[in-house]
Each structure stands twice: as structure tokens, then as C-alpha cells.
Design an enzyme around this catalytic site. Structure first.
Site, mmCIF file in Angstrom:
data_model
loop_
_atom_site.group_PDB
_atom_site.id
_atom_site.type_symbol
_atom_site.label_atom_id
_atom_site.label_comp_id
_atom_site.label_asym_id
_atom_site.label_seq_id
_atom_site.Cartn_x
_atom_site.Cartn_y
_atom_site.Cartn_z
ATOM 1 N N HIS A 244 -3.584 -5.215 0.335
ATOM 2 C CA HIS A 244 -3.084 -5.737 1.613
ATOM 3 C C HIS A 244 -3.156 -7.267 1.618
ATOM 4 O O HIS A 244 -4.114 -7.855 2.137
ATOM 5 C CB HIS A 244 -3.903 -5.166 2.772
ATOM 6 C CG HIS A 244 -3.649 -3.725 3.033
ATOM 7 N ND1 HIS A 244 -2.681 -3.291 3.913
ATOM 8 C CD2 HIS A 244 -4.205 -2.604 2.492
ATOM 9 C CE1 HIS A 244 -2.667 -1.966 3.927
ATOM 10 N NE2 HIS A 244 -3.579 -1.527 3.065
ATOM 11 N N CYS B 4 0.835 -1.194 0.000
ATOM 12 C CA CYS B 4 0.000 0.000 0.000
ATOM 13 C C CYS B 4 0.878 1.255 0.000
ATOM 14 O O CYS B 4 1.476 1.594 -1.011
ATOM 15 C CB CYS B 4 -0.967 -0.039 1.188
ATOM 16 S SG CYS B 4 -2.323 1.159 1.075
ATOM 17 N N GLU C 87 -1.657 -9.341 3.426
ATOM 18 C CA GLU C 87 -1.592 -9.918 4.769
ATOM 19 C C GLU C 87 -2.973 -10.279 5.306
ATOM 20 O O GLU C 87 -3.097 -11.159 6.172
ATOM 21 C CB GLU C 87 -0.885 -8.961 5.741
ATOM 22 C CG GLU C 87 -1.637 -7.696 6.105
ATOM 23 C CD GLU C 87 -1.409 -6.528 5.165
ATOM 24 O OE1 GLU C 87 -1.639 -5.376 5.583
ATOM 25 O OE2 GLU C 87 -1.001 -6.766 4.008
#
Length: 542
Positions: A514, A380, A516
Site C-alpha cells: 500500500h 493489493c 498510499e
């Protein structure tokens, strides 16, 4: 029909109700049950989207674009079930819903009150959409005794009476502190917490007691006697090395068996714990280790990067190595040379963030990684800073910056004003509200077939979760690519850059999304697995 487990907390906050709920859900899943977890947050914010990371920690984003509590990340990682908008409610959302109904005249002129209107709204949330589940676990945020939590506790008290007999169980998570001067664990805080809960009308069926050492049988009997629960229902929750040890630890203590017994389920299906045992074995028996520098701006509170931390450990699981994290405040590089901090690490990760503070330090981290050929992962904001670094030092645009930081002649990163969401065109204005106005949720990206990132994914079409208001400016794409920064992934309409990489670098990837948020211990995200693999290679060179 679904059975309901209500999980409350007492004595102090941050005891780990979210982990406890996730672990219990995983144990019930291991027995073949279909489980849903919901989080009820007492704060007045509509969602945590505009809350400071120092106040709240990470904002977890779901596929359908909900900005939610970080506990939903634990729920997803432990169960593998994607959360959605309907799995998290706050007092702010409840009051907003009630006020909208009152303005429409839905209450037919009645005086709107906490009881029954607020409690009914909470109960409707708890009960809605559970037809396909065997168990629904509801975590009540905060601590028993908090003023903000009172309507939620009243609502679940009422549900205990309204649900069919034998379909609601209450678990109370408490702390049993060790007093060094006395040399013993103390039961009194738990006794008072249960007394407070019972005064509200809720009698816990199970006590889950946090402690840093073994709880003697005599103390368990004491808690059983004074808290009016079965002795077998006093479950110790001892500290463990990692959160992925919790399901095994709770299973050994009999938590899942006690819950099923409280529901009258006997005999219960045998659990299959092999996956959790394999994860635990890999965590405790690594075949090597690597060190990753995380250059961020909220490093004082690790909860701000909760999913990121877990995804890095998942990458370690995939490669059978231990991942050590070196936390570096980005602002340090604005006054000190990054080299002494970054020369000994095996990978550099610049995570998401907002605002100008620390931006120059992150740009310098990207520059170091590019020049020294150290694996770099920009997520990001980390991708945006890598693009600004390339614009300044490879293209020669000295004033390259982001419009997020203020007016600039060279907005390499700029505010998104419109984008496609499915077949709908979303639009935003710079002067609009902050809450809920970002590009949120899962969006598709198209990867170049010959790119490194496409090889990592094994696909050219991906869906990843986003949370951003600014985007790399497409007007600079040609100049950046001519300098060697390949725009390997774009939105399907070709307007929004999604990923960048250097072809002549061992591992330098930036992503606007993102990843994750979609990593799991049993299914590590391919980007994190590949990043740690590259870090292992780098460790052989350092």
C-alpha cells in the site's frame, strides 16, 4: 519535559479533531518544536483491523504493523513523523492489558476497577516514551457525553492535576450551527458541550469552533463569557477548500499563538509557513487537470480510501495538476459494459479490498486498461485481480481465481501460510483468527534493475507497508511472465510476488503493498507522482 495538549470534541462527531490535531502539530513543528500525536479511541475493539470500512473507514497501517485509526494517517501526512504501535490505544486494548495483568496476579488481589486501574492504564499510555518531544498532542475519540469516553476524560482530568503546573492545556472542538430560519449562528450547543465537559472536571483553555461562515465578534464574546475562556481563546475554525489549507487558516486565527500563550511561552519562535503556503498555492492554481477512475467496493464511504485519495492529490501536487476522482462501484461492470465508464478517464486505479463482491468488475477494469493502453494502478487486491485477468485472457486459464472466493482448481491468488519477518518465520492457518493475522507493516522488496518500477523509485531495494492475507501464487509466475506480465518485484527470499507490470504498456503496474500509506504532501510517493504523470500523457490522447 514534554507539554501536553488534550483535544476533545463536542456537539457532534466527525468535526475534524484529527485534522485539528495534525494541523496544530504542523504549526508547532513550523516553530521548531518536536511534536508527537497520540489517538485514544473509546471503542471496545482491540484495533480497527476487523471493523467494516463502512463502520470505521480506512485502517491505517504503520511501519511496525499496527492497524490503527485513519487519523494517524493525517498525523503522518501533516508532520512527516512515522506513527507506530504506541501512538494509538483503544478501550479494547486497555481492557485486554488489564485482564492479562489481573490473571498474572499483578494487582495482588485488589478489586480491579475503572478508577484507578483503567484510568491508570490510560495515563501510562499518554505519558510513556515522550522524553524526546516538546509537545504531545492527545486526541480523545468520540464526543463529550459518550459513555465509552468517560474513562478517558477522567484520565486526562487527573493528568491535569498530576502534571506540573503549566504543562497541560485542554482544547475543545465544537460546532456552531447556522440556523437559516433565524439567520444566525447559535452558541447554545457549544455552551452545553462545555457545561458537560466542566461537569466532568475539565475546564477547556481554548475553544476551537467549527462554522461555515464568519463568527461575529459579539458571538465570540458570548462564548467567552458563558464558557469561561479568554476572548482570544475562542478560535473560529471555518470551512476551507482542502485539508491542506487548515494549518494556514488556524495560524491566521492565532491557534498556535494561543496554545503557546496558554503554556506561558513568550516570546515564541517565529513560524516558517513557506512549505504550507507552497502546497496551498499549487492546490489552488493547477496548470491542468486529469480524471482518475477509482473502481472499488466501498465507494459509498470515501473515508474507506482516505490515504488513497490524499496520495492521488499528492501526485497532482507533484505534477501541478488537479486530480478529479470518478468513483465507480466495481459491481456495476458485472452487468454493464465498462467502456462507457472508462473511455473518458485518464487513468484507472483498483484499490485494496477483501472478499468476492465486486471482484469480477475489477478484473474487467484491468482488462479494459490492458487492452486500451490506459494507465492502470492496481494496489493489493487490484494487483491480484490484474494477475487473474492475465491468467484468464492471456494464458488461457479459464478457471483462474482466488482461494479467497472459495475452493478453486486454479488458485492464481492463494492464502499465505508463511513468510519471513526479519529473521523470523511467521505462520498462519486458514482457520485462524482474523484480527492481527495478516502480513502487516513494512517489508522489503527487491526490484528488477531494468523494470519500469525500479526506474520510478530510482532504486532496486524498497520498503513498503503491507496489509494482506492472500498473495499471487508463485506457481503461476512462469506462465504469466511468458504471456507478458513481468514480475518486477519479489520479496528478498524470492517467494512472494510484490510488483507486476507490462513492458509493452505505457503504464500498467500492480503492487501487493500500500504505497498510499507513505505519501506526504511535501514528499509525494513516486508511484503516485508517476501514475499522474502518465495520466497527463493519456489526457492528451483522449
Amino acid at each position: 519535559m514534554a507539554r501536553y495538549v488534550f483535544i476533545t470534541g463536542g456537539v457532534v462527531s466527525s468535526l475534524g479533531k484529527g485534522i485539528a490535531a495534525a494541523a496544530l502539530a504542523a504549526l508547532l513543528q513550523a516553530r521548531g518544536y518536536r511534536v508527537r500525536i497520540r489517538k485514544l479511541d473509546p471503542y471496545l475493539n482491540v484495533d480497527p483491523g476487523t471493523m467494516s470500512p463502512y463502520q470505521h473507514g480506512e485502517v491505517f497501517v504503520t511501519d511496525d504493523g499496527a492497524e490503527t485509526d485513519l487519523d494517524l494517517g493525517h498525523y503522518e501526512r501533516f508532520t512527516g513523523r512515522p506513527a507506530n504501535q504506541q501512538d494509538n490505544i483503544t478501550t479494547g486494548r486497555i481492557y485486554r492489558n488489564i485482564i492479562e495483568k489481573e490473571r498474572r496476579g499483578d494487582y495482588l488481589g485488589a478489586t480491579v476497577q475503572v478508577i484507578p486501574h483503567v484510568t491508570d492504564e490510560i495515563k501510562n499510555f499518554v505519558l510513556e516514551g515522550n522524553e524526546d518531544y516538546d509537545f504531545v498532542l492527545c486526541e480523545i475519540g468520540g464526543t463529550v457525553g459518550d459513555i465509552e469516553a468517560m474513562p478517558f476524560l477522567e484520565a486526562i482530568r487527573q493528568l491535569g492535576n498530576e502534571l506540573p503546573r503549566g504543562t497541560a492545556v485542554y482544547i475543545h472542538l465544537t460546532l456552531m450551527p447556522y440556523i437559516p430560519a433565524a439567520g444566525e449562528l447559535k452558541t447554545k450547543p457549544t455552551q452545553h458541550s462545555v457545561k458537560e465537559l466542566r461537569s466532568i472536571g475539565i475546564a477547556p483553555d481554548i475553544l476551537l469552533v467549527r462554522a461555515d461562515r464568519e463568527i461575529p465578534e459579539s458571538e465570540r464574546r458570548k462564548l467567552s463569557l458563558f464558557c469561561n475562556v479568554r476572548e482570544s481563546a475562542v478560535i473560529q475554525a471555518l470551512d476551507v477548500a482542502t485539508i491542506y489549507d487548515v494549518p494556514i487558516a488556524y495560524h491566521k486565527e492565532g491557534l498556535d499563538s494561543e496554545v503557546l500563550s496558554a503554556f506561558g511561552i513568550d516570546p515564541a519562535p517565529k513560524p516558517r509557513m513557506d512549505r504550507w503556503e507552497e502546497v496551498s498555492h499549487r492546490l489552488h492554481n493547477p496548470e491542468g487537470e486529469v480524471t482518475i477512475a477509482v473502481v472499488g467496493k466501498y465507494t459509498g464511504l470515501k473515508d474507506a480510501y482516505k490515504s488513497l485519495i490524499e496520495a492521488l492529490h499528492h501526485g497532482g501536487l507533484a505534477n501541478k495538476v488537479k486530480v478529479n476522482l470518478d468513483w465507480i462501484e466495481a459491481e456495476v461492470f458485472e452487468s454493464e459494459d465498462p467502456a462507457p465508464y472508462l473511455e473518458k478517464v485518464h487513468g484507472i486505479l483498483v484499490p485494496g479490498g477483501f472478499g468476492e463482491r465486486g471482484a469480477e468488475g475489477k478484473i474487467l477494469a484491468a482488462k479494459f486498461a490492458r487492452e486500451r493502453k490506459v494507465p492502470y494502478f492496481g494496489i493489493c487486491f487490484g494487483m491480484q485481480m490484474a494477475c487473474i485477468e492475465a491468467a484468464r485472457n492471456l494464458v488461457g486459464i479459464e478457471d483462474a481465481s482466488s482461494s479467497e472466493f472459495g475452493p478453486t482448481r486454479e488458485p492464481v491468488v492463494g492464502l499465505m501460510t508463511e513468510w519471513l519477518k526479519g529473521n523470523m518465520l511467521e505462520k498462519r492457518a486458514a482457520a485462524g483468527d482474523l484480527g492481527g493475522t495478516m502480513r502487516l507493516g513494512a517489508y522489503e522488496a527487491v526490484l528488477k534493475p531494468d523494470s519500469k518500477i525500479a526506474q520510478i523509485y530510482g532504486s532496486t531495494d524498497i520498503h513498503e507497508r503491507h496489509r494482506h492475507r492472500y498473495e499471487v501464487n508463485i506457481d503461476y509466475k512462469d506462465r504469466l511472465e511468458a504471456a507478458g506480465l513481468n514480475f518486477a518485484g519479489m520479496s528478498p527470499d524470492g517467494v512472494l510476488p510484490e510488483t507486476v507490470e507490462y513492458a509493452d504498456h505505457p503504464w500498467f503496474i500492480g503492487v501487493q503493498y500500500h504505497p498510499e500509506l507513505k505519501s506526504r504532501p511535501f514528499e509525494p510517493h513516486p508511484l503516485f507522482a508517476s501514475f499522474i504523470e502518465a495520466a497527463i500523457e493519456q489526457s492528451r490522447l483522449v
